[in-house]
Design a protein around this motif. Structure first.
Motif, PDB file in Angstrom:
ATOM      1  N   GLY A  48      -0.389  -3.453 -25.255  1.00  0.00           N
ATOM      2  CA  GLY A  48       0.378  -2.496 -25.175  1.00  0.00           C
ATOM      3  C   GLY A  48       1.391  -2.523 -23.963  1.00  0.00           C
ATOM      4  O   GLY A  48       2.454  -2.090 -24.353  1.00  0.00           O
ATOM      5  N   ALA A  81       4.122  -4.724 -25.228  1.00  0.00           N
ATOM      6  CA  ALA A  81       5.024  -3.995 -26.065  1.00  0.00           C
ATOM      7  C   ALA A  81       5.835  -3.124 -25.342  1.00  0.00           C
ATOM      8  O   ALA A  81       7.078  -3.103 -25.630  1.00  0.00           O
ATOM      9  CB  ALA A  81       4.129  -3.205 -27.287  1.00  0.00           C
ATOM     10  N   LEU A  82       5.478  -2.617 -24.108  1.00  0.00           N
ATOM     11  CA  LEU A  82       6.549  -1.758 -23.560  1.00  0.00           C
ATOM     12  C   LEU A  82       7.668  -2.719 -22.695  1.00  0.00           C
ATOM     13  O   LEU A  82       8.826  -2.490 -22.838  1.00  0.00           O
ATOM     14  CB  LEU A  82       5.670  -1.295 -22.414  1.00  0.00           C
ATOM     15  CG  LEU A  82       4.830  -0.162 -22.895  1.00  0.00           C
ATOM     16  CD1 LEU A  82       4.194   0.694 -21.663  1.00  0.00           C
ATOM     17  CD2 LEU A  82       5.700   1.064 -23.679  1.00  0.00           C
ATOM     18  N   ARG A 122       8.826  -5.413 -24.119  1.00  0.00           N
ATOM     19  CA  ARG A 122       9.687  -6.031 -25.245  1.00  0.00           C
ATOM     20  C   ARG A 122      10.650  -4.758 -25.437  1.00  0.00           C
ATOM     21  O   ARG A 122      11.783  -4.880 -25.697  1.00  0.00           O
ATOM     22  CB  ARG A 122       8.926  -6.340 -26.566  1.00  0.00           C
ATOM     23  CG  ARG A 122       8.037  -7.590 -26.504  1.00  0.00           C
ATOM     24  CD  ARG A 122       7.114  -7.654 -27.554  1.00  0.00           C
ATOM     25  NE  ARG A 122       7.300  -7.229 -28.730  1.00  0.00           N
ATOM     26  CZ  ARG A 122       7.794  -8.434 -29.573  1.00  0.00           C
ATOM     27  NH1 ARG A 122       7.532  -9.608 -29.282  1.00  0.00           N
ATOM     28  NH2 ARG A 122       8.084  -7.952 -30.911  1.00  0.00           N
ATOM     29  N   ARG A 123       9.925  -3.638 -25.478  1.00  0.00           N
ATOM     30  CA  ARG A 123      10.831  -2.438 -25.661  1.00  0.00           C
ATOM     31  C   ARG A 123      11.724  -2.113 -24.831  1.00  0.00           C
ATOM     32  O   ARG A 123      13.088  -1.867 -25.050  1.00  0.00           O
ATOM     33  CB  ARG A 123      10.025  -1.094 -25.445  1.00  0.00           C
ATOM     34  CG  ARG A 123      10.568   0.177 -25.873  1.00  0.00           C
ATOM     35  CD  ARG A 123      10.382   0.989 -24.162  1.00  0.00           C
ATOM     36  NE  ARG A 123      11.492   1.625 -24.014  1.00  0.00           N
ATOM     37  CZ  ARG A 123      11.357   3.121 -23.604  1.00  0.00           C
ATOM     38  NH1 ARG A 123      10.224   3.747 -23.188  1.00  0.00           N
ATOM     39  NH2 ARG A 123      12.298   3.775 -23.280  1.00  0.00           N
ATOM     40  N   TRP A 137      14.530  -4.606 -25.568  1.00  0.00           N
ATOM     41  CA  TRP A 137      15.465  -4.007 -26.926  1.00  0.00           C
ATOM     42  C   TRP A 137      16.362  -3.004 -26.620  1.00  0.00           C
ATOM     43  O   TRP A 137      17.582  -2.908 -26.812  1.00  0.00           O
ATOM     44  CB  TRP A 137      14.611  -3.189 -28.040  1.00  0.00           C
ATOM     45  CG  TRP A 137      13.542  -4.502 -28.527  1.00  0.00           C
ATOM     46  CD1 TRP A 137      13.655  -5.891 -28.855  1.00  0.00           C
ATOM     47  CD2 TRP A 137      12.418  -4.153 -29.436  1.00  0.00           C
ATOM     48  NE1 TRP A 137      12.652  -6.456 -29.418  1.00  0.00           N
ATOM     49  CE2 TRP A 137      11.815  -5.328 -29.795  1.00  0.00           C
ATOM     50  CE3 TRP A 137      11.491  -2.903 -29.287  1.00  0.00           C
ATOM     51  CZ2 TRP A 137      10.792  -5.547 -30.376  1.00  0.00           C
ATOM     52  CZ3 TRP A 137      10.327  -3.038 -30.107  1.00  0.00           C
ATOM     53  CH2 TRP A 137      10.040  -4.433 -30.652  1.00  0.00           C
ATOM     54  N   GLU A 138      15.712  -2.059 -25.655  1.00  0.00           N
ATOM     55  CA  GLU A 138      16.681  -0.967 -25.097  1.00  0.00           C
ATOM     56  C   GLU A 138      17.736  -1.480 -24.259  1.00  0.00           C
ATOM     57  O   GLU A 138      19.075  -1.135 -24.368  1.00  0.00           O
ATOM     58  CB  GLU A 138      15.699   0.306 -24.705  1.00  0.00           C
ATOM     59  CG  GLU A 138      16.740   1.366 -24.189  1.00  0.00           C
ATOM     60  CD  GLU A 138      15.834   2.557 -23.456  1.00  0.00           C
ATOM     61  OE1 GLU A 138      14.682   2.326 -23.250  1.00  0.00           O
ATOM     62  OE2 GLU A 138      16.561   3.528 -23.210  1.00  0.00           O
ATOM     63  N   ARG A 145      19.657  -4.234 -23.414  1.00  0.00           N
ATOM     64  CA  ARG A 145      19.823  -5.780 -23.848  1.00  0.00           C
ATOM     65  C   ARG A 145      20.584  -6.458 -22.797  1.00  0.00           C
ATOM     66  O   ARG A 145      20.485  -7.827 -23.077  1.00  0.00           O
ATOM     67  CB  ARG A 145      20.604  -5.908 -25.133  1.00  0.00           C
ATOM     68  CG  ARG A 145      19.662  -5.153 -26.381  1.00  0.00           C
ATOM     69  CD  ARG A 145      20.354  -5.440 -27.569  1.00  0.00           C
ATOM     70  NE  ARG A 145      21.374  -4.481 -27.657  1.00  0.00           N
ATOM     71  CZ  ARG A 145      22.452  -4.641 -28.594  1.00  0.00           C
ATOM     72  NH1 ARG A 145      22.271  -5.651 -29.598  1.00  0.00           N
ATOM     73  NH2 ARG A 145      23.570  -3.765 -28.557  1.00  0.00           N
ATOM     74  N   TRP A 184       8.345   9.000 -27.041  1.00  0.00           N
ATOM     75  CA  TRP A 184       7.337   8.135 -26.267  1.00  0.00           C
ATOM     76  C   TRP A 184       6.264   8.707 -25.745  1.00  0.00           C
ATOM     77  O   TRP A 184       5.225   8.251 -25.744  1.00  0.00           O
ATOM     78  CB  TRP A 184       8.175   7.777 -25.091  1.00  0.00           C
ATOM     79  CG  TRP A 184       9.606   7.093 -25.503  1.00  0.00           C
ATOM     80  CD1 TRP A 184      10.801   7.270 -25.334  1.00  0.00           C
ATOM     81  CD2 TRP A 184       9.371   5.645 -26.208  1.00  0.00           C
ATOM     82  NE1 TRP A 184      11.758   6.357 -25.907  1.00  0.00           N
ATOM     83  CE2 TRP A 184      10.939   5.166 -26.534  1.00  0.00           C
ATOM     84  CE3 TRP A 184       8.564   4.527 -26.648  1.00  0.00           C
ATOM     85  CZ2 TRP A 184      11.405   4.146 -26.986  1.00  0.00           C
ATOM     86  CZ3 TRP A 184       8.856   3.522 -27.261  1.00  0.00           C
ATOM     87  CH2 TRP A 184      10.290   3.310 -27.371  1.00  0.00           C
ATOM     88  N   ILE A 189       0.633   6.087 -24.672  1.00  0.00           N
ATOM     89  CA  ILE A 189       0.666   5.054 -23.604  1.00  0.00           C
ATOM     90  C   ILE A 189       0.856   6.091 -22.315  1.00  0.00           C
ATOM     91  O   ILE A 189       1.444   7.189 -22.305  1.00  0.00           O
ATOM     92  CB  ILE A 189       2.153   4.690 -23.454  1.00  0.00           C
ATOM     93  CG1 ILE A 189       2.506   4.053 -24.954  1.00  0.00           C
ATOM     94  CG2 ILE A 189       2.223   3.663 -22.219  1.00  0.00           C
ATOM     95  CD1 ILE A 189       3.900   3.785 -25.353  1.00  0.00           C
TER      96      ILE A 189
END
Lengths: 285, 303
Positions: B3, B6-7, B9-10, B13-14, B16, B107, B112
């Motif tokens: 998890g 994943a955060l 990676r988020r 993504w947001e 960049r 979110w 989370i």
């Protein structure tokens, strides 16, 4: 099974305004509960308390947890769509699925894909490129793929056209809902969802003015198109609401035997919207 | 743990820019330098156009090789300056952006904790972004070193192995990440302060981050006529470098006493830095700021 939501003496004030005023209710599993109220009545405050987004007074237990202190664990069993367009605009559809798979232990990506395949939402698109209706479809796909026990929807179809609204609730009912799940929904478009509700709660000025199953509502509330010569007699039975239709009187009665009312005129099943108006106007402000 | 990954990676993504800025910088440097080198080769210019006179008259690749680490460090420092600006902008925006576009409600519908969310932002700023900048700086220098080798070959310098001495290269490849971590550690409270501002600000989070220190400086000046606050803040902004490097001898990247040294710049006693009250006091302040940011994220009614 124990109650999904149990609220006792729930209160919440913003400044001097009581958004929730000593509200108590329980929601049992397998129900679809409509929480209906005018703007500012406390609907959203109640939902936010249930979702652990706002502090409150009183006791509240959701799936046996205190939502405020235990929000992130509660969210494994509870999903919600708080508003249209809360999905971040930069998020790509494919990455949303990927992220949900990694973050949510109960997310079934195949379910979400299957649902999205029936829509025009492309996997490569960013949320910001989608129409409002498609964003809601995406959000619904994400939420329906979560094996949650409680789904909370706060005005999920606000601003959508009728086609998307219909499709939204159809998908919810056909592809998602079962006896294990509970749905709590607020909306202004009450006539569109009244046939799918099992329970009805009206809220006004932070207080519950009605909390009943739909069956019970239909037993106790009857609308009568009063025969002209019977009006005075009908008045004596103390209707909770009166209105006129094409010059004839329509009275709404609560808790009066159907046999007695049948002598006054034509009996009708009141719509939730009519009931709502009656309750809002009748209740002490 | 998946998890938390994943955060992270988020965040990429947001935001960049964390990857795009160092990649673009690398691209700009490489295209400029390689472009001019290729131009020089095509036009048949001699080595003097590529290296300065000293080198071209005496291309001693062994001595040259000792400069490769200095080149790495200079490049890393350049990327580091850009990184500092980029990360500051990221940090003040990271918690504010969700509130601005209301996606915080999405979110918060995920299982989370707010602690994990806030820590993922700090981890991105203090570990992921520096790592990306370091990799970009290394890759850029590495490609330039290859290009230099090719240029030397094309001018008949056959023995270029001096450029690729293992020991100095290894000292840079191992040393720079460690050095980066030690520098990042110094900035933990600054990053935490930015995150707090991002969690707090009703709008313009950068302003909210900058105003309190500026106000303190002005108040101190007016009330006491002293400069303790700007001195303290200045030390927090740049003080890690005199603490880590021996500035008495050190006058530039890889240069000491006007002589090139082919390793990392002269380091001070690292253990005294790592055990210093300044560093750990910073951690304590950071813990307070982070706790504040988590509490704001968690308890403030955002809608």
């Amino acid at each position: 099974m124990s109650a999904v939501i149990r609220a006792e003496g729930l209160s919440k004030s913003y400044g001097g305004v009581r958004a929730l005023d000593d509200v108590s209710f329980t929601v049992e599993p397998g129900r679809i509960v409509g929480l209906i109220g005018p703007n500012g009545a406390g609907k959203t405050t109640a939902l936010k308390a249930i979702l652990g987004l706002t502090p409150y007074k009183g006791t509240l237990s959701v799936m046996g947890r205190d939502p405020y202190s235990d929000r992130h664990r509660l969210m494994q069993d509870v999903s919600f769509i708080a508003d249209v367009a809360t999905l971040p605009r930069w998020l790509r559809v494919s990455k949303a699925l990927d992220m949900m798979t990694r973050i949510h232990p109960r997310f079934d990506v195949e379910k979400a894909r299957a649902f999205l395949a029936r829509t025009e939402v492309r996997a490569g698109a960013r949320v910001g490129e989608l129409s409002k209706g498609m964003i809601v479809q995406l959000h619904l796909a994400l939420v329906m793929a979560i094996d949650a026990r409680l789904l909370v929807l706060d005005e999920p179809t606000l601003g959508l056209d009728i086609l998307y609204r219909k499709a939204f609730y159809e998908a919810l009912l056909n592809d998602y809902f079962d006896e294990q799940r509970t749905i709590l929904v607020t909306t202004h478009q009450v006539e569109e969802i009244e046939h799918l509700l099992t329970d009805l709660m009206f809220i006004q000025h932070g207080r519950l003015v009605l909390n009943s199953s739909m069956d019970a509502v239909q037993d106790s509330f009857v609308e009568v198109l009063i025969a002209p010569e019977r009006v005075a007699e009908a008045e004596r039975l103390q209707p909770v609401y009166r209105r006129e239709l094409f010059g004839r009187k329509l009275f709404l009665f609560e808790g009066v035997a159907r046999e007695r009312l049948a002598t006054l005129g034509e009996l009708h099943r009141p719509s939730v919207a009519d009931l709502f108006v009656a309750k809002m106007k009748g209740a002490p402000a | 743990m998946t998890g938390f990954v994943a955060l992270l990676r988020r965040e990429l993504w947001e935001h960049r820019s964390i990857l795009i800025v160092p990649a673009t910088l690398a691209g700009l440097i490489l295209s400029t330098v390689l472009g001019s080198a290729i131009y020089a080769l095509v036009r048949g210019y001699g080595l003097e156009m590529v290296f300065d006179n000293h080198w071209h008259s005496n291309p001693d690749t062994v001595e040259m090789g000792r400069h490769v680490p200095a080149a790495f460090i200079a490049m890393a420092a350049f990327f580091g300056i850009v990184l500092a600006i980029n990360v500051t902008l990221y940090l003040v925006d990271c918690l504010y952006a969700d509130r601005r576009d209301r996606s915080i409600l999405f979110w918060k519908s995920l299982p989370i904790s707010d602690t994990a969310t806030v820590l993922s932002k700090l981890t991105t700023a203090l570990l992921v972004a520096p790592a990306a900048a370091l990799v970009a700086a290394f890759a850029t220098t590495f490609i330039l070193a290859i290009a230099a080798t090719v240029v030397l070959w094309s001018h008949g310098v056959e023995n270029t192995s001096g450029l690729w001495q293992v020991q100095p290269l290894l000292s840079v490849i191992v040393g720079m990440p460690a050095l980066t971590l030690m520098i990042a550690a110094w900035y933990v409270p600054v990053a935490a302060w930015c995150v707090l501002a991002s969690a707090w600000a009703p709008r313009a989070p950068l302003l909210w981050a900058a105003l309190p220190p500026v106000a303190l400086i002005i108040v101190e000046q007016i009330a006491f006529g002293t400069h303790r606050v700007p001195e303290f803040l200045g030390d927090r902004m740049g003080g890690v470098f005199p603490r880590l490097f021996d500035t008495r001898h050190y006058v530039g990247f890889g240069i000491r006493d006007d002589e090139f040294v082919g390793t990392l710049p002269a380091l001070q006693d690292i253990s005294s830095y790592l055990t210093s009250l300044d560093l750990w006091g910073g951690f304590v302040a950071a813990a307070v700021f982070v706790a504040g940011a988590i509490a704001l994220r968690r308890y403030r009614d955002e809608t």
